[in-house]
Motif scaffolding. Structure first.
Motif, PDB file in Angstrom:
ATOM      1  N   THR A 325       0.824  -1.205   0.000  1.00  0.00           N
ATOM      2  CA  THR A 325       0.000   0.000   0.000  1.00  0.00           C
ATOM      3  C   THR A 325       0.858   1.254   0.000  1.00  0.00           C
ATOM      4  O   THR A 325       1.958   1.273   0.555  1.00  0.00           O
ATOM      5  N   GLY A 327       1.587   5.249   1.006  1.00  0.00           N
ATOM      6  CA  GLY A 327       1.391   6.023   2.227  1.00  0.00           C
ATOM      7  C   GLY A 327       2.407   7.141   2.279  1.00  0.00           C
ATOM      8  O   GLY A 327       3.218   7.319   1.364  1.00  0.00           O
ATOM      9  N   ARG A 347       7.624   3.744   4.423  1.00  0.00           N
ATOM     10  CA  ARG A 347       6.188   3.905   4.663  1.00  0.00           C
ATOM     11  C   ARG A 347       5.831   2.960   5.806  1.00  0.00           C
ATOM     12  O   ARG A 347       5.926   1.733   5.656  1.00  0.00           O
ATOM     13  N   ASN A 349       3.083   2.016   7.059  1.00  0.00           N
ATOM     14  CA  ASN A 349       1.932   1.117   6.885  1.00  0.00           C
ATOM     15  C   ASN A 349       2.303  -0.222   6.252  1.00  0.00           C
ATOM     16  O   ASN A 349       1.534  -1.184   6.336  1.00  0.00           O
ATOM     17  N   ASN A 350       3.493  -0.325   5.608  1.00  0.00           N
ATOM     18  CA  ASN A 350       3.912  -1.600   5.002  1.00  0.00           C
ATOM     19  C   ASN A 350       4.825  -2.422   5.915  1.00  0.00           C
ATOM     20  O   ASN A 350       5.324  -3.470   5.509  1.00  0.00           O
ATOM     21  N   GLU A 403       5.838   4.385  14.931  1.00  0.00           N
ATOM     22  CA  GLU A 403       4.498   4.986  14.990  1.00  0.00           C
ATOM     23  C   GLU A 403       4.465   6.246  15.862  1.00  0.00           C
ATOM     24  O   GLU A 403       3.495   7.006  15.817  1.00  0.00           O
TER      25      GLU A 403
END
Length: 419
Positions: A325, A327, A347, A349-350, A403
Motif C-alpha cells: 500500500t 502512504g 512507509r 503502513n507496510n 508509529e
C-alpha cells in the motif's frame, strides 16, 4: 514471454529473492543469469566462512550457493543461463538475448534487480607508471587461480585491504607465492577484522596503512612497484618511498554496484552507495521494480545479502498480489559519523514488526551511542563500543517506535564517545 516476476541476476541475491517469492505464492518466475552457471561470485570463493548466520555452519562459497541452487531447482523455478539482459523498461519489459532463444522481449508484473557489483580497476584510481602485464584486480586473480587453474604470479604486492584483497593474500601464499605486503590508502582497513587476523597475521604478511602505490615499472611483465606513505589529504609524502621487486600487483580498491541497467531504466541512484534509492519494501522509485544485494549496496557477508533478498522477494510477491500500500514517506537522514543508510525512505503502513536499517560509518569510532531521533525526540539508542567502515552495521527499529514519529524525517547518527 510473460512472467509474474523476472529476477535479473542468478547470484546469491537473485536466488534468495526468487525462492522467497515462490514461497509466497508467485509461481511464474524467471531468473536470468549472464554467466554459464548459477551462484554468481560465490563459485570462485572456495574459502570457508560463509553461512554462519544463514545455516549456522561454515561453508565454502560454492557450497553456500549450492544450497540455494538446489532449492531453486526443487521448486521448479525457471532460469536462463548465458543470457544477457540488455534493457529493462519502466513498464517492466525485459529485453534479453542468448544464443539459444535469440532476442527476447519478456513482460513482467514485477522485476527484481540483483546484478551484484564489479571491481574498480587501475584506470578508475589512476595509478601512474608503465603498463606491463601482471596487474590484476583481486577478483580476476581469484577466478584465474580458483576456477581456471592459472597461477597469476610468484612475487606479489596487494593494493587495498578490502576482503577480496585480504583473502587473496592468503590464497596466493598457500599456492606458493611470496606476498610482500598489503598496502592501504586509508588509515584503517576496509576488510573484516577476522580476515585481517586469518589472512595476514597468521601468515606474517605486513599491512601498511596510510600508504599507496605511486609508480609501476616493467617493460613486458611487471618488475617493480613503488609505494609511499600519504598525509591526511591522501597525498604521497616525499622521502617515504619504498620499492618492491614483484611480478604481480593485485588491486582490491573497492567494489561498485553494477547499475548500468538501473540507470538506463530511470532508477534513482544514491551517490553515497552507487546503488538504488529504495523504500522499506526494497522498491526503487519505479513502482514494481525492486533491488537487493550488492547491486544496492556492497555487503560484507553473503548471509546479509540473502536476508535482504528475501525481503525483496516477499515485497515483490505482495506487490504482484496488490498487497503493498502507498502512504506517507518518512526520510532517513544521516547525521554525524554515518556514511549511508538503506533503506533511504519508509512507509510505516507496510511494516509488520519493525524496520531493519543497514548502514556504514565514516571512520573508526569507539564508545559511541547510535541514535535514531525524530527532531529532538530520541526514539532508539544503542551503545556501540567499536564501529569501523569495513564492517556494516544494522539496527532494527520496532514498528511501535516508528508509529511515534511526528515529523517527515528521522536522523541516524553517532553521539558521544571517542571521535
Amino acid at each position: 514471454m510473460r512472467y509474474d516476476l523476472v529476477v535479473v541476476g542468478g547470484g546469491p541475491a537473485g536466488l534468495a529473492a526468487a525462492i522467497e517469492a515462490k514461497k509466497n505464492g508467485i509461481d511464474s518466475i524467471l531468473v536470468i543469469e549472464r554467466d554459464k552457471e548459477l551462484g554468481g561470485i560465490l563459485q570462485q570463493c572456495i574459502h570457508n566462512g560463509f553461512g554462519l548466520h544463514e545455516f549456522k555452519e561454515q561453508l565454502t562459497g560454492p557450497e553456500y550457493a549450492g544450497r540455494f541452487i538446489d532449492q531453486l531447482k526443487e521448486m521448479n523455478i525457471e532460469y536462463k543461463l548465458d543470457t544477457m539482459v540488455l534493457d529493462v523498461t519502466k513498464d517492466k519489459q525485459v529485453h534479453a538475448i542468448n544464443s539459444t532463444d535469440g532476442y527476447m522481449l519478456i513482460e513482467a508484473k514485477a522485476v527484481i534487480l540483483a546484478m551484484g557489483c564489479r571491481e574498480r580497476t587501475r584506470g578508475a584510481i589512476g595509478i601512474p607508471g608503465e603498463r606491463p602485464a601482471g596487474v590484476f584486480t583481486a577478483g580476476a586473480a581469484q577466478r584465474f587461480v580458483n576456477m581456471e587453474g592459472y597461477m597469476v604470479g610468484k612475487k606479489v604486492l596487494i593494493l587495498g585491504s578490502g576482503d577480496i584483497g585480504l583473502i587473496m593474500a592468503r590464497r596466493m601464499t598457500l599456492e606458493g607465492a611470496e606476498v610482500k605486503a598489503v598496502v592501504e590508502l586509508m588509515p584503517f582497513s576496509g576488510g573484516l577484522a577476522r580476515n585481517i587476523a586469518q589472512c595476514l597475521n597468521d601468515y606474517n604478511i605486513p599491512l601498511y596503512l596510510s600508504h599507496t602505490v605511486i609508480d609501476i615499472q616493467g617493460k613486458d611483465r611487471l618488475e617493480k612497484v613503488t609505494i609511499a606513505k600519504v598525509d591526511e589529504n591522501r597525498k604521497p609524502i616525499p622521502g617515504t618511498e619504498k620499492e618492491y621487486e614483484v611480478d604481480t600487483l593485485l588491486l582490491s580498491v573497492g567494489l561498485i554496484p553494477e547499475n548500468d541497467i538501473s540507470r538506463a531504466t530511470g532508477v534513482e541512484i544514491d551517490g553515497r552507495t552507487s546503488g538504488a534509492i529504495v523504500n522499506e519494501a526494497m522498491e526503487t522509485n519505479i513502482e514494481g521494480i525492486f533491488a537487493c544485494g550488492n547491486v544496492l549496496h556492497v555487503h560484507d557477508l553473503v548471509d546479509f545479502v540473502s536476508a535482504e533478498a528475501r525481503k525483496a522477494g516477499l515485497a515483490a510477491a505482495k506487490y504482484i498480489k496488490g498487497q503493498l500500500t502507498n502512504g506517507e514517506y518518512i526520510e532517513l537522514k544521516n547525521g554525524f559519523g554515518i556514511g549511508y543508510t538503506v533503506p533511504q525512505k519508509v512507509r510505516i503502513n507496510n511494516i509488520d514488526k519493525g524496520l531493519e536499517v543497514f548502514m556504514r560509518v565514516r571512520n573508526i569510532y569507539k564508545n559511541m551511542t547510535l541514535q535514531v531521533r525524530d527532531g529532538e525526540n530520541v526514539i532508539l539508542s544503542l551503545r556501540k563500543p567499536h564501529v569501523a567502515p569495513g564492517e556494516m552495521e544494522k539496527i532494527m527499529i520496532p514498528k511501535s517506535k516508528l508509529e511515534l514519529i511526528k515529523g517527515k524525517e528521522i536522523v541516524v547518527e553517532l553521539v558521544g564517545g571517542d571521535k
